[in-house]
Scaffold this motif. Structure first.
Motif, mmCIF file in Angstrom:
data_model
loop_
_atom_site.group_PDB
_atom_site.id
_atom_site.type_symbol
_atom_site.label_atom_id
_atom_site.label_comp_id
_atom_site.label_asym_id
_atom_site.label_seq_id
_atom_site.Cartn_x
_atom_site.Cartn_y
_atom_site.Cartn_z
ATOM 1 N N UNK A 1 0.790 -1.219 0.000
ATOM 2 C CA UNK A 1 0.000 0.000 0.000
ATOM 3 C C UNK A 1 0.826 1.274 0.000
ATOM 4 N N UNK A 2 2.155 1.153 0.165
ATOM 5 C CA UNK A 2 2.998 2.346 0.176
ATOM 6 C C UNK A 2 3.130 2.906 -1.245
ATOM 7 N N UNK A 3 3.474 4.193 -1.336
ATOM 8 C CA UNK A 3 3.665 4.820 -2.641
ATOM 9 C C UNK A 3 5.060 4.475 -3.152
ATOM 10 N N UNK A 4 5.122 3.879 -4.323
ATOM 11 C CA UNK A 4 6.408 3.536 -4.922
ATOM 12 C C UNK A 4 6.994 4.738 -5.651
ATOM 13 N N UNK A 5 8.314 4.703 -5.847
ATOM 14 C CA UNK A 5 8.977 5.728 -6.628
ATOM 15 C C UNK A 5 8.478 5.679 -8.074
ATOM 16 N N UNK A 6 8.466 6.824 -8.724
ATOM 17 C CA UNK A 6 8.011 6.934 -10.113
ATOM 18 C C UNK A 6 9.189 7.324 -10.991
ATOM 19 N N UNK A 7 9.332 6.625 -12.105
ATOM 20 C CA UNK A 7 10.430 6.910 -13.046
ATOM 21 C C UNK A 7 9.876 7.476 -14.348
ATOM 22 N N UNK A 8 10.460 8.583 -14.792
ATOM 23 C CA UNK A 8 10.106 9.142 -16.094
ATOM 24 C C UNK A 8 11.379 9.287 -16.924
ATOM 25 N N UNK A 9 11.276 8.958 -18.203
ATOM 26 C CA UNK A 9 12.433 9.061 -19.081
ATOM 27 C C UNK A 9 12.819 10.519 -19.258
ATOM 28 N N UNK A 10 14.111 10.821 -19.220
ATOM 29 C CA UNK A 10 14.553 12.213 -19.239
ATOM 30 C C UNK A 10 14.438 12.854 -20.624
ATOM 31 N N UNK A 11 14.432 14.177 -20.633
ATOM 32 C CA UNK A 11 14.492 14.925 -21.880
ATOM 33 C C UNK A 11 15.949 15.014 -22.297
ATOM 34 N N UNK A 12 16.262 14.519 -23.485
ATOM 35 C CA UNK A 12 17.657 14.451 -23.941
ATOM 36 C C UNK A 12 17.770 14.999 -25.356
ATOM 37 N N UNK A 13 19.014 15.226 -25.765
ATOM 38 C CA UNK A 13 19.289 15.712 -27.110
ATOM 39 C C UNK A 13 19.327 14.557 -28.098
ATOM 40 N N UNK A 14 19.174 14.904 -29.369
ATOM 41 C CA UNK A 14 19.328 13.905 -30.420
ATOM 42 C C UNK A 14 20.770 13.389 -30.390
ATOM 43 N N UNK A 15 20.927 12.066 -30.431
ATOM 44 C CA UNK A 15 22.254 11.465 -30.305
ATOM 45 C C UNK A 15 22.686 10.715 -31.552
ATOM 46 N N UNK A 16 21.895 10.773 -32.613
ATOM 47 C CA UNK A 16 22.291 10.074 -33.832
ATOM 48 C C UNK A 16 22.054 8.581 -33.727
ATOM 49 N N UNK A 17 22.929 7.822 -34.332
ATOM 50 C CA UNK A 17 22.757 6.373 -34.409
ATOM 51 C C UNK A 17 23.696 5.655 -33.445
ATOM 52 N N UNK A 18 23.197 4.578 -32.861
ATOM 53 C CA UNK A 18 23.965 3.777 -31.898
ATOM 54 C C UNK A 18 23.985 2.328 -32.363
ATOM 55 N N UNK A 19 25.143 1.686 -32.264
ATOM 56 C CA UNK A 19 25.273 0.269 -32.581
ATOM 57 C C UNK A 19 25.847 -0.463 -31.372
ATOM 58 N N UNK A 20 25.254 -1.584 -31.036
ATOM 59 C CA UNK A 20 25.665 -2.370 -29.876
ATOM 60 C C UNK A 20 25.950 -3.796 -30.324
ATOM 61 N N UNK A 21 27.094 -4.319 -29.948
ATOM 62 C CA UNK A 21 27.417 -5.720 -30.231
ATOM 63 C C UNK A 21 26.813 -6.587 -29.135
ATOM 64 N N UNK A 22 26.023 -7.579 -29.542
ATOM 65 C CA UNK A 22 25.369 -8.474 -28.584
ATOM 66 C C UNK A 22 25.729 -9.915 -28.906
ATOM 67 N N UNK A 23 25.768 -10.714 -27.865
ATOM 68 C CA UNK A 23 26.117 -12.121 -28.063
ATOM 69 C C UNK A 23 25.002 -12.879 -28.775
ATOM 70 N N UNK A 24 23.776 -12.485 -28.505
ATOM 71 C CA UNK A 24 22.620 -13.159 -29.088
ATOM 72 C C UNK A 24 21.571 -12.110 -29.405
ATOM 73 N N UNK A 25 20.950 -12.214 -30.563
ATOM 74 C CA UNK A 25 20.050 -11.164 -31.014
ATOM 75 C C UNK A 25 18.609 -11.431 -30.606
ATOM 76 N N UNK A 26 17.808 -10.429 -30.837
ATOM 77 C CA UNK A 26 16.355 -10.482 -30.634
ATOM 78 C C UNK A 26 15.765 -11.697 -31.341
ATOM 79 N N UNK A 27 14.838 -12.405 -30.643
ATOM 80 C CA UNK A 27 14.287 -13.627 -31.217
ATOM 81 C C UNK A 27 12.771 -13.646 -31.275
ATOM 82 N N UNK A 28 12.109 -13.094 -30.250
ATOM 83 C CA UNK A 28 10.656 -13.259 -30.159
ATOM 84 C C UNK A 28 9.985 -12.006 -29.598
ATOM 85 N N UNK A 29 8.880 -11.622 -30.231
ATOM 86 C CA UNK A 29 8.064 -10.516 -29.725
ATOM 87 C C UNK A 29 7.441 -10.895 -28.382
ATOM 88 N N UNK A 30 6.790 -12.060 -28.332
ATOM 89 C CA UNK A 30 6.236 -12.547 -27.071
ATOM 90 C C UNK A 30 7.313 -13.380 -26.378
#
Length: 591
Positions: free
Chosen positions: A30-59
């Motif tokens: 019943x306590x009030x939890x902290x609330x998170x909001x995404x910050x206002x940021x500048x345009x950062x262009x394109x980002x590429x991340x190397x991952x060991x295993x890629x996206x596989x399933x929507x569900x």
């Protein structure tokens, strides 16, 4: 129960910083939890991340999927009332304030939880995100979890869901108390909201008409809906895989490359990166070279000691390492007579494995605080941790032989034990990862001295195919733990009792009962004791050998960081929320 991995490890340190125990009580019911909001940021262009295993399933919320790899995309496309937020060295659950106006316990007894969605929250196609999406989760996990291949822990305790205020308010009434209600429908409980309106349009089924009282008479509708839920929402079909987050999938081959772009229907602050490209690279050394060459801005791969040591000395790279919620272990397939009928063999294997040698060879250079894992419910840097496995995993071949001979096994001339025509020989399945292959070699070498033969079952597709189908003798893999401890119930409970991710087919009714009782306990201290009792039962049965707490690890271009809206700080890692991508929407270039 609000317990999570913690400890800060930013900077050029292969082993990270000091581990800081996260031991606060959870928010009271019943306590009030902290609330998170995404910050206002500048345009950062394109980002590429190397991952060991890629996206596989929507569900990614069914037993057939359930992959950490897909959370890198799900965490920024699938709505979640609660999110995991890394701040000040701790990972805490907070309400997603962009999605929700509030989440409140309006009555503790009976337990009633009210969800109020932001009026502006919509899916990528413009349809509102709201109560009917909660209702779909209630049907999939609570009313017909067996048909929907879904974990039912907590959802089965909900007696009804009521929708009002133009679908923007959901009121859940519980027939039985559930301590981890914050994890329901949320990423902190290995879940999220899927678009009920898409399922309705494609199947003609209105899931809000399915209730506890008419499940039997709605069998045909349940069959239609569950087929779509478990089949059409696997993989990624753009016509049905709509986004409800700040990004959407632009293109994906579900293997090598996934490209995300900003969701034009997102109502909150837009993300910094215009596009996010996830590029598969299973070789940590190669990924580290890509990072140094600035081909990628960050890497999220299973770190090995040479890579971590090398990157810690590179001035243009920053690293993050900490003890996380992910833990490595070996499970015995309890449907196999070799293991089911021979507990002494399971215990002998646990005895002949040298866990400290594995850590010294593979983990210490990444996280010098690492030690053999002694608990499946709690990690070493969590409140409540007790070591229930201190008597195993020491590479004691003589003790292992005594266990074998006490169970009637005889040592053959080839150095392998045998009993009633069955050899003490099995295949250890694992995904093709350098660290896991080295782990296999260390296990095979130490157990060979005890007369037990371990054969390599390395496969590229082991986690995708063999593991969820229980097609293995023994399996070496990792579970991604979470802030809510009930989320592990599906990994250990008997399949008939809701163990949808229990790939080892382990079953102990005493454990099922003890875990279920813990999940219904709202008292923090006594619940910790109950969960430790659950772990003691699992340790007694010895169907799984804990190895170590896997370090959360990422390395990234020092010219990049994440913003809170006022400054750009270091990148961090929240394993269950997408790893390094947990806050990719806030990434910025440093000045």
């Amino acid at each position: 129960m609000v317990l999570g991995a913690c400890g800060s490890g930013t900077g050029n340190q292969a082993g990270g910083g000091n581990e800081q125990q996260q031991n606060q009580k959870p928010g009271e019911i019943g306590a009030q939890d902290q609330v998170y909001k995404r910050p206002k940021v500048n345009d950062a262009g394109d980002v590429t991340i190397a991952v060991e295993e890629n996206y596989r399933d929507y569900n990614n919320f069914i037993g057939a999927t359930n992959s950490q790899a897909s959370t890198r995309v799900g965490n920024i496309t699938i709505p979640s009332p609660y999110v995991g937020v890394y701040t000040n060295g701790q990972i805490l659950p907070e309400i997603d304030g962009d999605l929700m106006e509030s989440v409140k316990v309006v009555s503790p007894d009976p337990q009633v939880v009210e969800y109020k969605f932001q009026k502006a929250a919509v899916w990528e196609d413009g349809s509102p995100i709201g109560c009917t999406d909660i209702y779909l989760g209630y049907v999939a996990h609570g009313l017909a979890s067996d048909k929907f291949d879904s974990e039912k822990t907590g959802y089965e305790d909900i007696s009804k869901v009521e929708c009002k205020d133009d679908n923007k308010t959901a009121t859940l009434t519980f027939g039985k108390k559930f301590a981890d209600y914050r994890g329901l429908f949320s990423s902190i409980g290995n879940n999220g909201l899927l678009p009920e309106h898409v399922l309705k349009a494609k199947t003609g089924v209105d899931v809000t008409q399915i209730t506890k009282d008419n499940v039997a008479s709605k069998a045909a509708d349940i069959d239609k809906a569950s087929k779509f839920y478990t089949t059409d929402w696997q993989k990624h079909d753009p016509s049905v895989a709509v986004s409800g987050g700040p990004y959407r999938v632009k293109t994906t081959d579900l293997r090598d490359t996934t490209v995300l772009e900003r969701n034009p229907k997102w109502w909150g602050n837009p993300g910094g990166p215009a596009t996010i490209t996830l590029r598969t690279n299973t070789n940590a050394q190669s990924a580290s070279q890509q990072l140094q060459n600035k081909e990628v801005q960050a890497i999220d791969v299973q770190a090995d000691a040479p890579t971590a040591t090398q990157l810690s000395k590179v001035s243009t790279v920053k690293t993050f390492a900490q003890g996380g919620q992910t833990y490595e272990h070996i499970d015995f397939n309890m449907s196999k007579p070799l293991f089911k009928d021979n507990p002494e063999l399971r215990n002998a294997i646990a005895t002949c494995i040298n866990r400290q040698a594995i850590i010294d060879n593979l983990i210490k250079d990444i996280n010098p605080n690492a030690k053999p894992l002694g608990n499946f419910m709690f990690m070493p840097n969590e409140a409540g941790y007790e070591d229930h496995y201190s008597n195993i995993g020491k590479g004691d071949a003589d003790a292992a032989k005594k266990l074998m001979e006490g169970g009637g096994w005889k040592l053959n001339g080839d150095g392998i034990y045998e009993k009633n025509g069955t050899k003490a020989s099995f295949t250890l399945g694992y995904k093709t990862v350098v660290r896991r292959n080295k782990t296999y070699q260390l296990v095979a070498d130490s157990c060979k001295k005890a007369g037990i033969q371990v054969i390599s079952g390395q496969q590229d597709s082991f986690n995708d195919e063999s593991l969820p189908k229980s097609n293995f003798d023994a399996a070496l893999f990792a579970w991604v733990g979470n802030l809510v401890k009930s989320s592990s119930y599906a990994n250990y409970a008997s399949q008939s009792a809701g163990g949808t991710s229990n790939y080892a087919l382990y079953s102990d009714p005493d454990m099922d009962k003890a875990y279920a009782e813990a999940n219904a306990n709202l008292d923090f201290k006594s619940r910790v004791d109950q969960l430790n009792n659950v772990d003691k039962i699992i340790a007694k049965d010895m169907f799984s050998v804990p190895l170590f707490q896997l370090p959360d690890y990422t390395a990234y271009d020092a010219g990049w960081g994440a913003s809170d809206g006022t400054k750009v700080g270091d990148l961090s890692y929240v394993n269950f929320a997408g790893g390094v991508t947990w806050n990719v929407y806030a990434w910025q270039k440093r000045q």
